[in-house]
Motif scaffolding. Sequence first.
Motif, PDB file in Angstrom:
ATOM      1  N   PHE A   9       6.717   7.685  -4.275  1.00 12.37           N
ATOM      2  CA  PHE A   9       7.986   8.064  -4.163  1.00 12.37           C
ATOM      3  C   PHE A   9       8.539   7.205  -2.830  1.00 12.37           C
ATOM      4  N   ALA A  10       9.275   6.267  -3.062  1.00 12.13           N
ATOM      5  CA  ALA A  10       9.720   5.230  -2.039  1.00 12.13           C
ATOM      6  C   ALA A  10       8.558   4.923  -0.995  1.00 12.13           C
ATOM      7  N   GLY A  11       7.531   4.425  -1.930  1.00 10.88           N
ATOM      8  CA  GLY A  11       6.309   4.023  -0.981  1.00 10.88           C
ATOM      9  C   GLY A  11       5.401   4.883  -0.449  1.00 10.88           C
ATOM     10  N   TRP A  12       5.754   6.222  -0.785  1.00 12.76           N
ATOM     11  CA  TRP A  12       4.734   7.488  -0.244  1.00 12.76           C
ATOM     12  C   TRP A  12       4.143   8.209  -1.417  1.00 12.76           C
ATOM     13  N   GLU A  13       3.151   8.621  -1.209  1.00  8.48           N
ATOM     14  CA  GLU A  13       2.349   9.236  -2.220  1.00  8.48           C
ATOM     15  C   GLU A  13       2.851  10.778  -2.315  1.00  8.48           C
ATOM     16  N   ASP A  58       0.920  -1.128  -0.067  1.00 13.92           N
ATOM     17  CA  ASP A  58       0.127  -0.136   0.082  1.00 13.92           C
ATOM     18  C   ASP A  58       0.912   1.225   0.076  1.00 13.92           C
ATOM     19  N   ILE A  59       0.299   2.269  -0.788  1.00  7.54           N
ATOM     20  CA  ILE A  59       1.379   3.691  -0.715  1.00  7.54           C
ATOM     21  C   ILE A  59       0.842   4.367   0.513  1.00  7.54           C
ATOM     22  N   ARG A  60       1.670   4.904   1.178  1.00  7.84           N
ATOM     23  CA  ARG A  60       1.674   5.599   2.433  1.00  7.84           C
ATOM     24  C   ARG A  60       1.179   7.153   2.134  1.00  7.84           C
ATOM     25  N   ARG A  61       0.649   7.968   2.978  1.00  6.28           N
ATOM     26  CA  ARG A  61       0.293   9.085   2.646  1.00  6.28           C
ATOM     27  C   ARG A  61       0.701  10.100   4.099  1.00  6.28           C
TER      28      ARG A  61
END
Length: 36
Positions: free
Chosen positions: A23-27, A3-6
């Motif tokens: 970007f590296a797992g972050w939106e 899952d993409i983290r926010r």
Amino acid sequence: MTDIRRTPLHGLHVELGGKLVDFAGWEMPVQYPLGI
């Protein structure tokens, strides 16, 4: 697939019209209508 983290400011970035990318797992925002 993960899952993409926010960040806590995600809603603000969306409200300001930011173009969001993974970007590296972050939106994260990379560009806004008025510039970076």
